[in-house]
Structures are given as structure tokens and as C-alpha cells.
Design a protein around this motif. Structure first.
Motif, PDB file in Angstrom:
ATOM      1  N   LEU A  46       0.816  -1.213   0.000  1.00 42.54           N
ATOM      2  CA  LEU A  46       0.000   0.000   0.000  1.00 42.54           C
ATOM      3  C   LEU A  46       0.850   1.264   0.000  1.00 42.54           C
ATOM      4  O   LEU A  46       0.366   2.334  -0.372  1.00 42.54           O
ATOM      5  CB  LEU A  46      -0.931   0.012   1.213  1.00 42.54           C
ATOM      6  CG  LEU A  46      -2.014  -1.058   1.260  1.00 42.54           C
ATOM      7  CD1 LEU A  46      -2.888  -0.862   2.487  1.00 42.54           C
ATOM      8  CD2 LEU A  46      -2.859  -1.053  -0.007  1.00 42.54           C
ATOM      9  N   GLU A  47       2.121   1.146   0.423  1.00 44.17           N
ATOM     10  CA  GLU A  47       2.995   2.316   0.434  1.00 44.17           C
ATOM     11  C   GLU A  47       3.141   2.945  -0.947  1.00 44.17           C
ATOM     12  O   GLU A  47       3.472   4.128  -1.064  1.00 44.17           O
ATOM     13  CB  GLU A  47       4.376   1.952   0.977  1.00 44.17           C
ATOM     14  CG  GLU A  47       4.419   1.810   2.484  1.00 44.17           C
ATOM     15  CD  GLU A  47       5.837   1.832   3.015  1.00 44.17           C
ATOM     16  OE1 GLU A  47       6.763   1.460   2.251  1.00 44.17           O
ATOM     17  OE2 GLU A  47       6.029   2.221   4.171  1.00 44.17           O
ATOM     18  N   ASN A  48       2.907   2.167  -2.013  1.00 42.14           N
ATOM     19  CA  ASN A  48       2.983   2.714  -3.368  1.00 42.14           C
ATOM     20  C   ASN A  48       1.905   3.769  -3.623  1.00 42.14           C
ATOM     21  O   ASN A  48       1.992   4.519  -4.596  1.00 42.14           O
ATOM     22  CB  ASN A  48       2.853   1.596  -4.406  1.00 42.14           C
ATOM     23  CG  ASN A  48       4.043   0.667  -4.403  1.00 42.14           C
ATOM     24  OD1 ASN A  48       5.143   1.053  -4.017  1.00 42.14           O
ATOM     25  ND2 ASN A  48       3.840  -0.574  -4.820  1.00 42.14           N
ATOM     26  N   SER A  49       0.892   3.819  -2.753  1.00 40.69           N
ATOM     27  CA  SER A  49      -0.184   4.800  -2.906  1.00 40.69           C
ATOM     28  C   SER A  49      -0.088   5.930  -1.889  1.00 40.69           C
ATOM     29  O   SER A  49      -0.989   6.764  -1.808  1.00 40.69           O
ATOM     30  CB  SER A  49      -1.552   4.107  -2.758  1.00 40.69           C
ATOM     31  OG  SER A  49      -1.763   3.177  -3.797  1.00 40.69           O
ATOM     32  N   ILE A  50       1.015   5.977  -1.124  1.00 34.44           N
ATOM     33  CA  ILE A  50       1.182   6.965  -0.059  1.00 34.44           C
ATOM     34  C   ILE A  50       2.279   7.961  -0.443  1.00 34.44           C
ATOM     35  O   ILE A  50       3.324   7.573  -0.975  1.00 34.44           O
ATOM     36  CB  ILE A  50       1.553   6.295   1.272  1.00 34.44           C
ATOM     37  CG1 ILE A  50       0.583   5.163   1.588  1.00 34.44           C
ATOM     38  CG2 ILE A  50       1.595   7.326   2.393  1.00 34.44           C
ATOM     39  CD1 ILE A  50      -0.864   5.587   1.745  1.00 34.44           C
ATOM     40  N   PHE A  51       2.044   9.242  -0.136  1.00 36.15           N
ATOM     41  CA  PHE A  51       3.010  10.293  -0.460  1.00 36.15           C
ATOM     42  C   PHE A  51       3.262  11.188   0.748  1.00 36.15           C
ATOM     43  O   PHE A  51       2.377  11.397   1.584  1.00 36.15           O
ATOM     44  CB  PHE A  51       2.494  11.187  -1.594  1.00 36.15           C
ATOM     45  CG  PHE A  51       2.248  10.483  -2.887  1.00 36.15           C
ATOM     46  CD1 PHE A  51       3.248  10.393  -3.845  1.00 36.15           C
ATOM     47  CD2 PHE A  51       1.016   9.913  -3.159  1.00 36.15           C
ATOM     48  CE1 PHE A  51       3.021   9.751  -5.055  1.00 36.15           C
ATOM     49  CE2 PHE A  51       0.776   9.269  -4.357  1.00 36.15           C
ATOM     50  CZ  PHE A  51       1.782   9.185  -5.308  1.00 36.15           C
ATOM     51  N   ALA A  52       4.478  11.735   0.802  1.00 39.36           N
ATOM     52  CA  ALA A  52       4.766  12.882   1.651  1.00 39.36           C
ATOM     53  C   ALA A  52       4.667  14.131   0.779  1.00 39.36           C
ATOM     54  O   ALA A  52       5.142  14.135  -0.360  1.00 39.36           O
ATOM     55  CB  ALA A  52       6.160  12.779   2.263  1.00 39.36           C
ATOM     56  N   ILE A  53       4.022  15.176   1.308  1.00 41.53           N
ATOM     57  CA  ILE A  53       3.981  16.461   0.629  1.00 41.53           C
ATOM     58  C   ILE A  53       5.158  17.286   1.115  1.00 41.53           C
ATOM     59  O   ILE A  53       5.315  17.510   2.321  1.00 41.53           O
ATOM     60  CB  ILE A  53       2.670  17.207   0.927  1.00 41.53           C
ATOM     61  CG1 ILE A  53       1.476  16.384   0.456  1.00 41.53           C
ATOM     62  CG2 ILE A  53       2.672  18.576   0.250  1.00 41.53           C
ATOM     63  CD1 ILE A  53       0.139  16.952   0.873  1.00 41.53           C
ATOM     64  N   VAL A  54       6.020  17.708   0.196  1.00 41.50           N
ATOM     65  CA  VAL A  54       7.251  18.422   0.556  1.00 41.50           C
ATOM     66  C   VAL A  54       7.265  19.797  -0.095  1.00 41.50           C
ATOM     67  O   VAL A  54       6.872  19.953  -1.261  1.00 41.50           O
ATOM     68  CB  VAL A  54       8.492  17.613   0.127  1.00 41.50           C
ATOM     69  CG1 VAL A  54       9.773  18.403   0.366  1.00 41.50           C
ATOM     70  CG2 VAL A  54       8.544  16.295   0.900  1.00 41.50           C
ATOM     71  N   GLY A 110       6.568   4.156  -1.310  1.00 44.12           N
ATOM     72  CA  GLY A 110       6.948   2.794  -1.648  1.00 44.12           C
ATOM     73  C   GLY A 110       7.937   2.657  -2.781  1.00 44.12           C
ATOM     74  O   GLY A 110       8.582   1.617  -2.923  1.00 44.12           O
ATOM     75  N   LYS A 111       8.058   3.680  -3.615  1.00 46.12           N
ATOM     76  CA  LYS A 111       8.959   3.581  -4.754  1.00 46.12           C
ATOM     77  C   LYS A 111       9.528   4.954  -5.062  1.00 46.12           C
ATOM     78  O   LYS A 111       9.057   5.965  -4.551  1.00 46.12           O
ATOM     79  CB  LYS A 111       8.223   3.027  -5.975  1.00 46.12           C
ATOM     80  CG  LYS A 111       6.953   3.782  -6.336  1.00 46.12           C
ATOM     81  CD  LYS A 111       6.179   3.051  -7.421  1.00 46.12           C
ATOM     82  CE  LYS A 111       4.842   3.726  -7.697  1.00 46.12           C
ATOM     83  NZ  LYS A 111       4.050   3.001  -8.713  1.00 46.12           N
ATOM     84  N   ASN A 112      10.542   4.993  -5.893  1.00 50.24           N
ATOM     85  CA  ASN A 112      11.193   6.260  -6.240  1.00 50.24           C
ATOM     86  C   ASN A 112      10.332   6.987  -7.267  1.00 50.24           C
ATOM     87  O   ASN A 112      10.494   6.814  -8.472  1.00 50.24           O
ATOM     88  CB  ASN A 112      12.594   5.987  -6.793  1.00 50.24           C
ATOM     89  CG  ASN A 112      13.350   7.276  -7.080  1.00 50.24           C
ATOM     90  OD1 ASN A 112      13.077   8.319  -6.476  1.00 50.24           O
ATOM     91  ND2 ASN A 112      14.277   7.221  -8.003  1.00 50.24           N
ATOM     92  N   LEU A 113       9.427   7.797  -6.766  1.00 49.91           N
ATOM     93  CA  LEU A 113       8.501   8.516  -7.627  1.00 49.91           C
ATOM     94  C   LEU A 113       8.363   9.940  -7.108  1.00 49.91           C
ATOM     95  O   LEU A 113       7.954  10.155  -5.958  1.00 49.91           O
ATOM     96  CB  LEU A 113       7.135   7.831  -7.651  1.00 49.91           C
ATOM     97  CG  LEU A 113       6.029   8.532  -8.439  1.00 49.91           C
ATOM     98  CD1 LEU A 113       6.400   8.651  -9.910  1.00 49.91           C
ATOM     99  CD2 LEU A 113       4.705   7.787  -8.275  1.00 49.91           C
ATOM    100  N   ILE A 114       8.706  10.914  -7.938  1.00 54.72           N
ATOM    101  CA  ILE A 114       8.696  12.325  -7.578  1.00 54.72           C
ATOM    102  C   ILE A 114       7.720  13.047  -8.513  1.00 54.72           C
ATOM    103  O   ILE A 114       7.897  13.035  -9.731  1.00 54.72           O
ATOM    104  CB  ILE A 114      10.093  12.940  -7.717  1.00 54.72           C
ATOM    105  CG1 ILE A 114      11.097  12.185  -6.844  1.00 54.72           C
ATOM    106  CG2 ILE A 114      10.081  14.420  -7.369  1.00 54.72           C
ATOM    107  CD1 ILE A 114      12.550  12.467  -7.200  1.00 54.72           C
TER     108      ILE A 114
END
Length: 232
Positions: free
Chosen positions: A8-16, A73-77
Motif C-alpha cells: 500500500l505504500e505505493n499509494s502513499i506520499f509525503a507532501i514536501v 513505496g517507490k522512487n517517484l517524484i
């Protein structure tokens, strides 16, 4: 963390957010603002008090700011634009429409929450700087590498209260909105994250008390029922 939760971490983001005065300068400030999550392949949900068109602006004393979604979950920016944002202030929610599709692993629950439901929450620690490498490309700051592992604030517990609430405090204003109270405490940075039961989203983490403290003795989520009614 279970294998299902890890996926499920692939659907989670930190807002920076990063603020600066002159493109190309090294003296920038910023860090994690909060948490966000996919509700389908092109739509991200977060708390309105974390990110909306009014607070899409630099830190005090700075001229410019850039915002990103950094995937857990993955390297996605994903660089953000104010044009991607739509506020639903009455439920403290902001919808982010993505410029490109991202595979969503989360499912929005069709069943209402119940007392004593076992729950899980993904969150982050506000103001921490997860960017480890970046460079300037003309007037834009480009993130090359980041590491969120040290700045997560995930919680497990049960639902101990479900009730309608009216809140009028600072940047969160609710009027007779169904909220879910989990058994765990919280910190700033968890706002905008999903409250999950059996790998399905049942709530959006919103506010906590004491309101003026970084550490919250009690936290509340907006019921996903309130959100989906407005989205439909």
C-alpha cells in the motif's frame, strides 16, 4: 509492517515544500508538510489545511516555493502545481489531479466504519527534510534523490469514537461532519494520511488536540463517507 501494508505504500506520499529567494541559490528551507494518498490512478487526496491554493506559497521571508509529492513505496517524484488543486473546505479535504496516471493500490471502502474496528494509518513527521540530492535546472529545483524512511509516523489501533463534530479552529472548520477517533495519539505531519481498515480507506486524517501542540493527545479523521458523497 505486513506485506499487504508494504504494498500500500505505493499509494502513499509525503507532501514536501521548498522555499527560496533566488533560483540557483543554496540557502533554501522547507521540508515535509503532511501526507497524501491515491484514491484512484489519477487522483490524490490530502487535508485542505495542509495544501490548498491559499497556502500554496513560500515560507515567511521567502519569495518562491516549490511543492512535490514524494512516494513512500517507490522512487517517484511528482512536481505539483496550484492548478492541480481543488479544495473541499467543509470536510478539510483537497483533491490533487495528477498530470500522469499512477497505479493505485488502495481501495475506498464502501462500508461505514464501526466502533472497535482495527485500523492502520500512514503518516509523516512535519518539517523534516527528506531530500538528499537536488540540482537547479534554470528556475526550477529538481529532486534527484530522497529518503523518507526516517520520517514516517505510522500508527495502529482501533476506532474508539464515531460522532458528528463542528469545529472552528484556525485552519480547520467543520459543520456537523462525521469523524472517526482512533485509539492512538498523533503528531503534526500525519494530517492528510489515510485511515485504513482491512486495506481499505475509511477516513482522512484531519485534526487533533491540543490544537496548538505538535504532539496530539487525540486525533480525528473525516469519515470517507463524507468525502465520497461530495466527490460524486
Amino acid at each position: 509492517m505486513s506485506n499487504a501494508q508494504a504494498q500500500l505504500e505505493n499509494s502513499i506520499f509525503a507532501i514536501v515544500q521548498i522555499s527560496y529567494n533566488v533560483p540557483g541559490e543554496e540557502s533554501v528551507i522547507g521540508g515535509i508538510r503532511g501526507t497524501a494518498f491515491l484514491i484512484n490512478d489519477s487522483t490524490v487526496l490530502t487535508a485542505n489545511h495542509i495544501l490548498n491554493s491559499k497556502n500554496y506559497q513560500p515560507n515567511p521571508g521567502f519569495k518562491f516555493a516549490q511543492f512535490w509529492l514524494l512516494n513512500r513505496g517507490k522512487n517517484l517524484i511528482i512536481p505539483l502545481s496550484k492548478d492541480y488543486l481543488k479544495s473541499i473546505e467543509e470536510i478539510d479535504a483537497t483533491i490533487i489531479t495528477l498530470p500522469e496516471s499512477v497505479k493505485c493500490s488502495l481501495i475506498v471502502s464502501e462500508c461505514s466504519a464501526n466502533l472497535k474496528d482495527s485500523i492502520y494509518n500512514f503518516g509523516h513527521i512535519k518539517d523534516k527534510m527528506p531530500i538528499t540530492k537536488a540540482h537547479w535546472n534554470n528556475n526550477l529545483l529538481v529532486i534527484d534523490e530522497y529518503d523518507l524512511d526516517k520520517y514516517v509516523s505510522d500508527k495502529t489501533g482501533t476506532i474508539i469514537e464515531i460522532r458528528k463534530q463542528t469545529i472552528n479552529y484556525n485552519d480547520v472548520k467543520l459543520n456537523d461532519i462525521t469523524t472517526l477517533k482512533p485509539s492512538f495519539k498523533g503528531i503534526t505531519g500525519m494530517s492528510g494520511g489515510p485511515l485504513i481498515r482491512n486495506n481499505e480507506v475509511i477516513g482522512l486524517m484531519s485534526f487533533g488536540f491540543p490544537a496548538d501542540s505538535d504532539i496530539k493527545d487525540s486525533v480525528f479523521a473525516i469519515s470517507i463517507d463524507e468525502i465520497m458523497v461530495r466527490l460524486k
